[in-house]
Design a protein around this motif. Structure first.
Motif, PDB file in Angstrom:
ATOM      1  N   TRP A   1       0.862  -1.150  -0.128  1.00  0.00           N
ATOM      2  CA  TRP A   1      -0.182  -0.071   0.081  1.00  0.00           C
ATOM      3  C   TRP A   1       0.792   1.088  -0.004  1.00  0.00           C
ATOM      4  O   TRP A   1       0.740   2.205  -0.712  1.00  0.00           O
ATOM      5  CB  TRP A   1      -1.118  -0.015   1.035  1.00  0.00           C
TER       6      TRP A   1
ATOM      7  N   GLN B   1      -0.466   4.787  -0.609  1.00  0.00           N
ATOM      8  CA  GLN B   1      -1.466   4.774   0.659  1.00  0.00           C
ATOM      9  C   GLN B   1      -0.512   4.419   1.855  1.00  0.00           C
ATOM     10  O   GLN B   1      -1.042   3.336   2.452  1.00  0.00           O
ATOM     11  CB  GLN B   1      -2.722   3.505   0.148  1.00  0.00           C
TER      12      GLN B   1
ATOM     13  N   HIS C   1     -11.868   1.262   6.655  1.00  0.00           N
ATOM     14  CA  HIS C   1     -11.040   0.649   5.602  1.00  0.00           C
ATOM     15  C   HIS C   1      -9.660   1.660   5.289  1.00  0.00           C
ATOM     16  O   HIS C   1      -8.801   1.123   4.860  1.00  0.00           O
ATOM     17  CB  HIS C   1     -12.007   0.280   4.240  1.00  0.00           C
TER      18      HIS C   1
ATOM     19  N   ASP D   1     -12.580  -6.627  -1.541  1.00  0.00           N
ATOM     20  CA  ASP D   1     -12.390  -6.131  -2.718  1.00  0.00           C
ATOM     21  C   ASP D   1     -13.032  -4.946  -2.836  1.00  0.00           C
ATOM     22  O   ASP D   1     -12.573  -3.888  -3.112  1.00  0.00           O
ATOM     23  CB  ASP D   1     -13.014  -7.018  -3.863  1.00  0.00           C
TER      24      ASP D   1
ATOM     25  N   GLY E   1     -11.113  -2.490  -0.688  1.00  0.00           N
ATOM     26  CA  GLY E   1      -9.626  -2.052  -0.927  1.00  0.00           C
ATOM     27  C   GLY E   1      -8.860  -2.454   0.207  1.00  0.00           C
ATOM     28  O   GLY E   1      -7.797  -1.824   0.613  1.00  0.00           O
TER      29      GLY E   1
ATOM     30  N   HIS F   1      -6.392  -5.990   1.708  1.00  0.00           N
ATOM     31  CA  HIS F   1      -5.800  -7.353   1.439  1.00  0.00           C
ATOM     32  C   HIS F   1      -6.511  -8.609   2.181  1.00  0.00           C
ATOM     33  O   HIS F   1      -6.806  -8.375   3.478  1.00  0.00           O
ATOM     34  CB  HIS F   1      -4.306  -7.551   1.628  1.00  0.00           C
TER      35      HIS F   1
END
Ligand SMILES: *Cc1c(COP(=O)(O)O)cnc(C)c1O
Length: 450
Positions: A140, A145, A221, A255, A258, A260
């Protein structure tokens, strides 16, 4: 048997000598050493198939596959031969700047089996968890991110005991003491079907548990890098089993938000749940998969983290620091990789998954007298794992059962009031009968019925 020098401990006297020497010099894992005086360890001299033999020659069925690692028995001739052959070639070479045939072949075969194209190696399960967590965070960061720094796991989850792995583990006895050293992580509802309401199916309960994750991710998230789960069976929680619908839903949620999905298949991989990998039963592919334990058939320490091309690609760059600069000295050890290749050969040549289905069907019948005991509750099975809880078990139950089982020539270690069988896949019908009948006697003794 060949003469093995100082390990050649044949007499009972030497056996008790070994125990006092282990007490003086060896600090045993997961053990309060003072209690080990009253409950000394078994001194194992050799093994063959599902049997472990102490130095007096007394045999014990390894009913828990030596902590869930052994698949094809002790002293398996095919795995032995592969390791001996490899010993004549190269025992070890570092994997940074070097490569070798066993690690290449193993990576190709794991990619074929999982659909995850790149394998990064470690030594133990916990090191695989560390690698997966670091990789997810770094992915990320490389993708811009960097504030995705948090991890989510399930209540009662177990992912190993090094500090990073312990941060996402949720077993109080392992975790509480070290809490000041650990990173915060969030735990969401476990899909363990024993927690379902009366009248609620395992599948309904799994979907309700997934809703808890949905709510957590909806809020957090942006800061969450990954969710880590033990697919289908939470082993250390006491073989808590759950419906595959949970994994299917969780894949969608990861999904959507976002995040894993890390599948920790360290205990459940390599056929334990009935499919080669547990994720297959939910028809999902994780972003990262951790493997260890059975990977070498229980012979040598080896772990692997398999990842998607997308994750691998985020590290592939001109800038050194964008690479995954993580290593362990024994990464990709050739002997361990050869043991793993021999293990995969056995799966293919002996059609192990199909053979296990017949064995499981046999044990499912044989186990009925035990299952019907009035103190046995929540009897459950996933693939080659059986478990049940003992009603009204006292504090000393696990130890009492363990000792009573030894008397029946069985090595079994209940987790609290949960008794489980996780035998090597080479167990035969007579051995399964003995496992069940001996366990019933051990149960009745441990609860004071006989
Ligand atoms: C055993 C286990 C680990 C840790 O593996 P070690 O080799 O003991 O470090 C991690 N996750 C799961 C699900 C395990 O069962």
């Amino acid at each position: 048997m060949p003469n093995v020098g100082f390990l050649d401990t044949k007499s009972a006297m030497e056996q008790s000598d070994l125990i006092s020497r282990t007490q003086a010099a060896v600090w045993h894992p997961c053990t309060q050493m003072k209690q080990q005086i009253a409950t000394p360890p078994l001194a194992i001299a050799r093994g063959q198939g599902v049997w472990l033999y102490d130095s007096d020659g007394r045999g014990y069925i390894d009913g828990i596959s030596s902590w869930w690692v052994n698949l094809f028995g002790h002293a398996n001739p095919r795995i032995n031969a592969a390791i001996c052959d490899q010993l004549e070639q190269i025992e070890h070479v570092m994997l940074a700047g070097c490569t070798h045939a066993p690690v290449v072949a193993l990576s190709e075969r794991l990619a074929q089996l999982t659909g995850l194209g790149h394998a990064f190696y470690g030594s133990d399960g916990a090191s695989a968890t560390e690698i997966a967590l670091k990789m997810s965070f770094h992915y990320w960061r490389n993708r811009g991110q960097a504030d995705k720094t948090e991890f989510v796991s399930l209540k009662n989850s177990y992912h190993g005991e090094t500090l990073g792995a312990l941060s996402v583990t949720d077993v109080a006895i392992f975790k509480d003491t070290y809490a000041p050293l650990l990173r915060q992580s969030a735990q969401v509802m476990s899909p363990d079907w024993r927690l379902a309401e009366v009248g609620e199916s395992a599948e309904q309960y799994a979907l309700r548990a997934a809703q808890d994750l949905a709510e957590y991710l909806a809020q957090h998230h942006r800061r969450v890098a990954a969710l880590i789960v033990e697919p289908l069976v939470q082993g250390a929680a006491g073989m808590a089993m759950y419906h595959p619908a949970y994994l299917t839903r969780v894949r969608q949620l990861c999904d959507e938000f976002g995040v894993h999905l890390i599948a920790d298949e360290i205990a459940v991989g390599f056929g334990r749940t009935g499919t080669m990998f547990a994720c297959e039963q939910a028809a999902i592919k994780p972003d990262l998969m951790c493997l260890s334990k059975g990977i070498t058939g229980g012979y040598l320490p080896l772990s692997a983290v398999l990842v998607t091309d997308e994750i691998y690609g985020a590290f592939y760059d001109d800038a050194t620091a964008r690479g995954f600069l993580h290593s362990h000295s024994y990464t990709g050890n050739p002997l361990a990789c050869r043991a793993a290749l021999a293990t995969l050969d056995i799966f293919a040549e002996d059609q192990v998954l199909a053979a296990n289905r017949s064995k499981a069907a046999y044990l499912e019948q044989a186990v009925l007298p035990l299952r019907e005991h009035p103190r046995v509750a929540d009897f459950r099975r996933t693939g080659m794992i059986w478990a049940f809880d003992v009603l009204g078990a006292g504090v000393g139950f696990a130890r009492d059962f363990y000792l009573a089982a030894l008397e029946q020539n069985l090595l079994l270690r209940p987790i609290g009031n949960t008794v489980y069988f996780m035998p090597p896949y080479v167990i035969n019908e007579a051995e399964m009968d003995q496992l069940v009948s001996g366990s019933l006697i051990a149960l009745r003794q441990a609860i004071g019925e006989i």
